[in-house]
Design a protein around this motif. Structure first.
Motif, PDB file in Angstrom:
ATOM      1  N   ASP A 137       0.861  -1.180   0.000  1.00 46.16           N
ATOM      2  CA  ASP A 137       0.000   0.000   0.000  1.00 46.16           C
ATOM      3  C   ASP A 137       0.902   1.236   0.000  1.00 46.16           C
ATOM      4  O   ASP A 137       1.265   1.771   1.042  1.00 46.16           O
ATOM      5  CB  ASP A 137      -0.908  -0.014   1.229  1.00 46.16           C
ATOM      6  CG  ASP A 137      -1.899   1.149   1.242  1.00 46.16           C
ATOM      7  OD1 ASP A 137      -1.759   2.070   0.416  1.00 46.16           O
ATOM      8  OD2 ASP A 137      -2.806   1.137   2.095  1.00 46.16           O
TER       9      ASP A 137
ATOM     10  N   LEU B 256       0.010   4.329   1.982  1.00 48.29           N
ATOM     11  CA  LEU B 256       0.220   4.269   3.428  1.00 48.29           C
ATOM     12  C   LEU B 256       1.699   4.194   3.776  1.00 48.29           C
ATOM     13  O   LEU B 256       2.184   4.912   4.666  1.00 48.29           O
ATOM     14  CB  LEU B 256      -0.516   3.053   4.004  1.00 48.29           C
ATOM     15  CG  LEU B 256      -0.388   2.829   5.511  1.00 48.29           C
ATOM     16  CD1 LEU B 256      -1.013   3.984   6.289  1.00 48.29           C
ATOM     17  CD2 LEU B 256      -1.063   1.511   5.895  1.00 48.29           C
TER      18      LEU B 256
ATOM     19  N   ASP C 233      -0.169  11.190   3.477  1.00 47.32           N
ATOM     20  CA  ASP C 233      -0.726  10.175   2.592  1.00 47.32           C
ATOM     21  C   ASP C 233      -0.460  10.570   1.145  1.00 47.32           C
ATOM     22  O   ASP C 233       0.250  11.548   0.860  1.00 47.32           O
ATOM     23  CB  ASP C 233      -2.227   9.966   2.858  1.00 47.32           C
ATOM     24  CG  ASP C 233      -3.062  11.209   2.552  1.00 47.32           C
ATOM     25  OD1 ASP C 233      -2.566  12.118   1.851  1.00 47.32           O
ATOM     26  OD2 ASP C 233      -4.214  11.263   3.013  1.00 47.32           O
TER      27      ASP C 233
ATOM     28  N   THR D   5      -1.142  12.590   8.153  1.00 45.92           N
ATOM     29  CA  THR D   5      -1.816  11.482   8.837  1.00 45.92           C
ATOM     30  C   THR D   5      -1.224  11.218  10.207  1.00 45.92           C
ATOM     31  O   THR D   5      -1.749  10.403  10.955  1.00 45.92           O
ATOM     32  CB  THR D   5      -1.727  10.196   8.010  1.00 45.92           C
ATOM     33  OG1 THR D   5      -0.342   9.862   7.810  1.00 45.92           O
ATOM     34  CG2 THR D   5      -2.391  10.373   6.658  1.00 45.92           C
TER      35      THR D   5
ATOM     36  N   HIS E 291      -1.467  -1.579  10.390  1.00 51.14           N
ATOM     37  CA  HIS E 291      -0.543  -1.243   9.308  1.00 51.14           C
ATOM     38  C   HIS E 291      -0.076   0.209   9.365  1.00 51.14           C
ATOM     39  O   HIS E 291       1.081   0.511   9.050  1.00 51.14           O
ATOM     40  CB  HIS E 291      -1.192  -1.539   7.963  1.00 51.14           C
ATOM     41  CG  HIS E 291      -1.464  -3.002   7.743  1.00 51.14           C
ATOM     42  ND1 HIS E 291      -0.487  -3.962   7.838  1.00 51.14           N
ATOM     43  CD2 HIS E 291      -2.613  -3.666   7.452  1.00 51.14           C
ATOM     44  CE1 HIS E 291      -1.007  -5.153   7.602  1.00 51.14           C
ATOM     45  NE2 HIS E 291      -2.300  -5.004   7.365  1.00 51.14           N
ATOM     46  N   ALA E 292      -0.963   1.116   9.764  1.00 51.64           N
ATOM     47  CA  ALA E 292      -0.567   2.519   9.829  1.00 51.64           C
ATOM     48  C   ALA E 292       0.540   2.731  10.848  1.00 51.64           C
ATOM     49  O   ALA E 292       1.465   3.531  10.634  1.00 51.64           O
ATOM     50  CB  ALA E 292      -1.782   3.388  10.168  1.00 51.64           C
TER      51      ALA E 292
ATOM     52  N   ALA F  31       3.789   1.448   9.400  1.00 56.73           N
ATOM     53  CA  ALA F  31       4.318   2.431   8.448  1.00 56.73           C
ATOM     54  C   ALA F  31       5.025   3.571   9.174  1.00 56.73           C
ATOM     55  O   ALA F  31       6.093   4.037   8.748  1.00 56.73           O
ATOM     56  CB  ALA F  31       3.189   2.967   7.575  1.00 56.73           C
TER      57      ALA F  31
END
Length: 418
Positions: free
Chosen positions: A199, A202, A217, A223, A301-302, A305
């Protein structure tokens, strides 16, 4: 192209990250492959069930997702439960297939896409024999790599060969996995290699602002903020299966490096069966008491990242990898990687030393030397180049379009796939 996806692993009620790489393939195909899909998934329940089988049939999303769970011990008699669970698995898939046919107004799928063998492939083979629906196989599993292939039984190998031979195409996530399967006699006339999905909206570099980095983003919207750590910070992300991931080796190397690098930090994200033992081992090495190592647990996942955006380097010391999604996720964040030369990993790092440093599995002195080179600045990797390469290989649009081309060639009966 109406496509039925049959995954061995897929996010479910007990673990929303199990098989998430398959879910990303499905999403990329739906968005960029010109293929309307549905997911049919069945698995043993990891908790008590009121009935023998429970169903979650969701038609509200962008594609139908049907999940079925069956009891782990239907009778409590071991000799009966194993064959009974196999029958329950196929009964669930049959029920889900009939449910989807009704949802589609009686229409059949044009294509079946199997994600990870073997039972999924047996069901697809049965649909091919019964209704003439072609199927393709996607494989991710480290089971076929030399480090693990010895555990494959003769029956499983024979059935796997038969299923793959009858597929319209065999997709693997790396050349290394394709070649390892071929060495076992598991081959198809139409092999194709397509990467896993990252992704890239992200997983992206952070932009420095004072003592913090702003995480943006794909539209440039903020974000989050991550603090720029003063000490050098290594990151490890994996499922905690130490025999394969060798996190214990990473802990030993970091224990040796901390004298030369005061304040060195290793942040570990993940979960799995060996987590308790690995925490104990880190404590034995004195890595927890002085704050050198922090176990972050299971992260969304965020959050992963954000960790990659702040890390000095990602370190992976696996003994077997078919692809290594986290290696490319880190690359998309502009984060250098030190990893092992195993399975499909080397092909992701061509040309040599352009996108990170590779060492041999279990070579702890080499891992220490590679990490020292990155931490000291003796080697440098351009974050923009890392990012561009990950996007070209793994962005959802690129991967989804590649699968769309594969599907069309299969349905046209093109024998020139490869």
């Amino acid at each position: 192209m109406r496509t039925l996806h049959l995954p061995k692993w897929y996010p479910h009620r007990y673990d929303d990250q199990d098989g998430d790489f398959v879910a990303r393939h499905v999403a990329a195909i739906a968005a960029h492959g010109d293929a309307a899909g549905a997911v049919l998934f069945a698995a043993v329940a990891r908790g008590p069930l009121v009935a023998l089988i429970e169903a979650e049939e969701d038609f509200s999303g962008p594609w139908p997702v049907l999940r079925y769970y069956y009891r782990a011990a239907p009778t409590g008699l071991v000799l009966l439960d194993k064959p009974l669970k196999l029958l329950l698995y196929f009964w669930c898939l049959g029920r889900g297939y009939r449910r989807l046919r009704r949802h589609w107004g009686g229409q059949r799928p044009a294509l079946v896409h199997v994600h990870v063998l073997l039972r999924t492939g047996l069901f697809a083979w049965a649909l091919r024999a019964w209704q003439g629906i072609p199927f393709v196989v996607s494989e991710h599993w480290t089971l076929y790599l030399p480090q693990r292939a010895g555990s494959i039984t003769g029956l499983r190998r024979g059935l796997t060969r038969a299923v793959v031979r009858r597929a319209a195409a065999l997709h693997t996530v790396s050349e290394g996995l394709r070649d390892a399967m071929a060495a076992l006699g598991i081959a198809n006339a139409n092999p194709v290699v397509i990467a896993n999905v990252v992704d890239t909206a992200l997983f992206r570099p952070a932009e420095a602002v004072g003592n913090e980095k702003v995480v943006l983003d794909s539209h440039g919207t903020q974000t989050g903020l991550v603090h720029v750590a003063a000490p050098p910070t290594l990151l490890h992300v994996s499922a905690f299966h130490d025999q394969v991931k060798n996190l214990s080796g990473v802990l030993r190397v970091v224990a040796r490096l901390r004298d030369a690098w005061p304040g060195l930090r290793l942040r570990i994200a993940g979960y799995g069966p060996d987590e308790y033992r690995l925490r104990e081992y880190a404590a034995e090495l004195g890595l927890l008491a002085d704050g050198t190592v922090t176990f972050l647990g299971k992260l969304p996942h965020a959050a992963v990242a954000a960790e990659m955006a702040r890390a000095t380097a990602l370190v992976s010391f696996s003994r077997a990898e078919t692809f290594g999604c986290v290696l490319l996720e880190a690359r998309a964040c502009g984060c250098p990687v030190v990893a092992t030369r195993t399975g499909g990993v080397p092909e992701l790092f061509r040309p040599e030393n352009a996108f990170g440093l590779l060492v041999e599995p279990d070579d702890e002195p080499a891992l220490a030397a590679a990490l020292t080179a990155v931490l000291s600045g003796a080697v440098h990797f351009d974050p923009a180049r890392l990012r561009a390469d990950a996007a070209a290989r793994c962005a959802p649009a690129a991967v989804g379009a590649a699968f769309g081309r594969l599907y069309r060639r299969v349905l046209k009966g093109d024998e020139g796939m490869g």
